[in-house]
Every structure is written in C-alpha cells, then in structure tokens.
Design a protein around this motif. Structure first.
Motif, short mmCIF file in Angstrom:
data_model
loop_
_atom_site.label_atom_id
_atom_site.label_comp_id
_atom_site.label_asym_id
_atom_site.label_seq_id
_atom_site.Cartn_x
_atom_site.Cartn_y
_atom_site.Cartn_z
N ALA A 163 0.83 -1.31 0.02
CA ALA A 163 -0.07 0.13 -0.08
C ALA A 163 1.00 1.44 -0.02
CB ALA A 163 -1.14 -0.08 1.18
N ILE A 164 2.06 1.35 0.57
CA ILE A 164 2.75 2.28 0.75
C ILE A 164 3.57 2.83 -0.49
CG2 ILE A 164 4.58 3.47 2.03
CD1 ILE A 164 3.71 1.94 4.62
N VAL A 165 4.12 1.64 -1.09
CA VAL A 165 4.95 1.82 -2.31
C VAL A 165 4.21 2.66 -3.59
CG1 VAL A 165 6.05 0.51 -4.51
CG2 VAL A 165 6.58 -0.06 -2.02
N PRO A 166 2.89 2.27 -3.86
CA PRO A 166 2.28 3.15 -4.70
C PRO A 166 1.94 4.59 -4.44
CG PRO A 166 1.03 1.18 -4.42
CD PRO A 166 2.00 1.25 -3.53
N ALA A 167 1.73 4.65 -2.94
CA ALA A 167 1.49 6.23 -2.44
C ALA A 167 3.14 6.84 -2.84
CB ALA A 167 1.24 6.09 -1.25
N MET A 168 4.03 6.43 -2.45
CA MET A 168 5.42 7.03 -2.69
C MET A 168 5.72 7.40 -3.82
SD MET A 168 7.23 7.48 0.17
CE MET A 168 7.26 7.19 1.77
N LEU A 169 5.38 6.55 -4.87
CA LEU A 169 5.89 6.52 -6.29
C LEU A 169 4.68 6.97 -7.25
CD1 LEU A 169 7.56 2.77 -6.82
CD2 LEU A 169 8.48 5.10 -6.28
N SER A 170 3.79 7.89 -6.60
CA SER A 170 2.70 8.15 -7.31
C SER A 170 3.18 9.15 -8.25
CB SER A 170 1.79 9.02 -6.16
OG SER A 170 0.68 9.64 -7.00
N GLY A 171 2.68 9.00 -9.57
CA GLY A 171 3.13 9.76 -10.90
C GLY A 171 4.18 9.27 -11.42
N ALA A 172 5.00 8.21 -10.93
CA ALA A 172 6.46 7.56 -11.51
C ALA A 172 5.70 6.22 -12.06
CB ALA A 172 7.37 7.50 -10.44
N LEU A 173 4.69 5.57 -11.75
CA LEU A 173 4.28 4.29 -11.97
C LEU A 173 3.51 4.28 -13.27
CD1 LEU A 173 2.96 3.30 -8.57
CD2 LEU A 173 4.76 2.25 -9.71
N PRO A 174 3.69 3.24 -13.98
CA PRO A 174 3.05 3.20 -15.47
C PRO A 174 1.58 3.35 -15.19
CG PRO A 174 4.41 1.05 -15.13
CD PRO A 174 4.34 2.04 -13.67
N ALA A 175 0.70 3.85 -16.50
CA ALA A 175 -0.72 4.00 -16.28
C ALA A 175 -1.16 2.71 -16.47
CB ALA A 175 -1.03 4.87 -17.30
N GLY A 176 -0.95 1.68 -17.29
CA GLY A 176 -1.88 0.52 -17.15
C GLY A 176 -1.82 -0.18 -16.26
N ALA A 177 -2.95 -0.98 -15.90
CA ALA A 177 -3.39 -1.84 -14.63
C ALA A 177 -2.22 -2.78 -14.58
CB ALA A 177 -4.62 -2.26 -14.52
N ALA A 178 -2.02 -3.62 -15.53
CA ALA A 178 -1.25 -4.88 -15.56
C ALA A 178 0.22 -4.42 -15.19
CB ALA A 178 -1.27 -5.57 -16.57
N GLU A 179 0.54 -3.41 -16.11
CA GLU A 179 1.89 -2.95 -15.86
C GLU A 179 2.31 -2.25 -14.48
OE1 GLU A 179 0.31 -1.75 -18.26
OE2 GLU A 179 1.09 -2.74 -20.03
N ARG A 180 1.45 -1.27 -14.20
CA ARG A 180 1.31 -1.06 -12.87
C ARG A 180 1.45 -1.90 -11.53
NH1 ARG A 180 -0.35 3.91 -10.01
NH2 ARG A 180 -1.35 3.63 -7.98
N LYS A 181 0.69 -2.89 -11.69
CA LYS A 181 0.71 -3.90 -10.78
C LYS A 181 2.21 -4.73 -10.69
CE LYS A 181 -1.67 -8.19 -8.99
NZ LYS A 181 -2.92 -8.92 -9.34
N ALA A 182 2.65 -4.90 -11.92
CA ALA A 182 4.03 -5.77 -12.05
C ALA A 182 5.24 -4.55 -11.46
CB ALA A 182 4.44 -6.02 -13.48
N ALA A 183 4.92 -3.49 -11.66
CA ALA A 183 6.04 -2.45 -11.27
C ALA A 183 6.05 -2.29 -9.74
CB ALA A 183 5.71 -1.03 -11.94
N ILE A 184 4.72 -2.33 -9.19
CA ILE A 184 4.61 -2.28 -7.69
C ILE A 184 5.11 -3.52 -7.19
CG2 ILE A 184 3.17 -2.22 -5.71
CD1 ILE A 184 1.24 -0.53 -7.60
N ALA A 185 5.21 -4.58 -7.64
CA ALA A 185 5.42 -6.03 -7.04
C ALA A 185 7.00 -5.99 -7.29
CB ALA A 185 4.87 -7.17 -8.01
N SER A 186 7.62 -5.44 -8.43
CA SER A 186 8.97 -5.25 -8.49
C SER A 186 9.53 -4.56 -7.43
CB SER A 186 9.25 -5.04 -10.02
OG SER A 186 10.68 -4.79 -10.03
N ALA A 187 9.03 -3.08 -7.22
CA ALA A 187 9.37 -2.40 -6.44
C ALA A 187 9.39 -2.91 -4.75
CB ALA A 187 8.71 -0.89 -6.41
N VAL A 188 8.44 -3.64 -4.48
CA VAL A 188 8.18 -4.11 -3.14
C VAL A 188 9.25 -5.17 -3.01
CG1 VAL A 188 6.88 -5.67 -1.79
CG2 VAL A 188 5.70 -3.71 -2.86
N GLU A 189 9.47 -5.91 -4.12
CA GLU A 189 10.69 -7.10 -3.84
C GLU A 189 12.07 -6.40 -3.77
OE1 GLU A 189 10.44 -10.12 -3.13
OE2 GLU A 189 8.42 -9.86 -3.16
N GLY A 190 12.27 -5.10 -4.57
CA GLY A 190 13.41 -4.37 -4.68
C GLY A 190 13.75 -3.79 -2.84
#
Length: 173
Positions: free
Chosen positions: A49-76
């Motif tokens: 929940a925190i990562v998307p709020a921190m990365l607001s504006g930097a994440l991809p717009a598409g739902a699938a890409e956004r979900k993958a980017a969040i998961a990748s950032a959480v793992e990072g």
C-alpha cells in the motif's frame, strides 16, 4: 490455618519480586541475536500500500504494468532491507511490526480498515503527516520508507528512461 489479608499481600508482593527477578535473569542470559528481516502478512500488505503512494506519478498507467511495477518495487525494498546490517534490519522489522498491528496502525497512521482497504489518498495523507511530524522518530520512519521505496524503484533499469538516465557508463576496453 487462616490467612490474613496482610499475609496474603506480602506473599503476593514476594511472588511478584521473585518472578520479576527470574524474568530479568532469564532475559540477561538468553538475549537472542538480531534476526533477518522477514516481509510477510500485514507487513507485506503495508508495503504493497505504501509503495504506490510513494511512487505516485512515476508508475505506469496501465493496470497490469502498474501491478508488475509495484510488485517489483516491493521486492526491491525487501532485497534492500535484507542487505542492511542486522541491527538496522531489526529496526525496520519493528517499524513494520507497528504498521501491521491494528491498534498501532490506527493510532499512528489513521488507517483503520487494514492495508488492503486503505485508499492511496489516506496513505498519502499519513505519509505527509509523518514527513512533517513534530516527533523526529516519525520523521525518520517516513524517511526510511521514502528512501527504501524510491531507491528500490530507481535501482531498476526499467525506470531509468523516465528520468533520462542512460544507465551506468560502459567500461572502455
């Protein structure tokens, strides 16, 4: 044999002292060493929940890409925490323990329904509150979450083009 109130209170006080002394001796002789950070359950939900709020504006717009980017950032973030010294991992684990505990989460963040139900607006509001809080401890907790989230995001080569970073220089042979 009849027990008086005074005898009962003395026995109770003596028993409490013995238990306290025994507990103190046990803790002094059996101190567990720092353990590795584990991201699971509510702690993972908090970070999800925190990562998307921190990365607001930097994440991809598409739902699938956004979900993958969040998961990748959480793992990072998890990988970054795992590479910290054990004492620092313990502090981060304590922070996520507080964020996972419902009464502490409600008191410290204002998020009452759990991390899965929290809106990005609510999370952004609590992060902004922590960023500007009068207590240095909450400001440093915000800084840790901020640095870990952004560090994990911008460590990924996929996010470099958005900021115009060409990548590390190639070594000339």
């Amino acid at each position: 044999m009849e027990t008086s109130r005074r005898t009962f209170l003395k026995a109770g006080a003596l028993a409490a002292l013995v238990l306290a002394a025994g507990g103190g001796i046990y803790r002094a002789t059996h101190t567990p060493g720092p353990q590795r950070f584990v991201l699971d359950g509510e702690a993972r939900a908090a970070l999800d929940a925190i990562v998307p709020a921190m990365l607001s504006g930097a994440l991809p717009a598409g739902a699938a890409e956004r979900k993958a980017a969040i998961a990748s950032a959480v793992e990072g973030v998890h990988a970054a925490i795992s590479n910290l010294p054990l004492a620092v991992q313990k502090e981060v684990q304590d922070l996520f323990g507080l964020l996972a505990l419902a009464p502490a989460r409600r008191l410290l963040t204002g998020v009452s329904g759990g991390w899965f139900n929290a809106s990005e607006t609510d999370i952004s509001a609590f992060l902004q509150d922590w960023r500007l809080h009068r207590f240095a401890l909450l400001r440093s907790a915000y800084s840790a979450l901020h640095d870990l989230s952004l560090g994990a995001w911008y460590a990924q080569p996929a996010s470099w083009s958005a900021i115009g970073y060409p990548g590390p220089m190639k070594e000339l042979a």
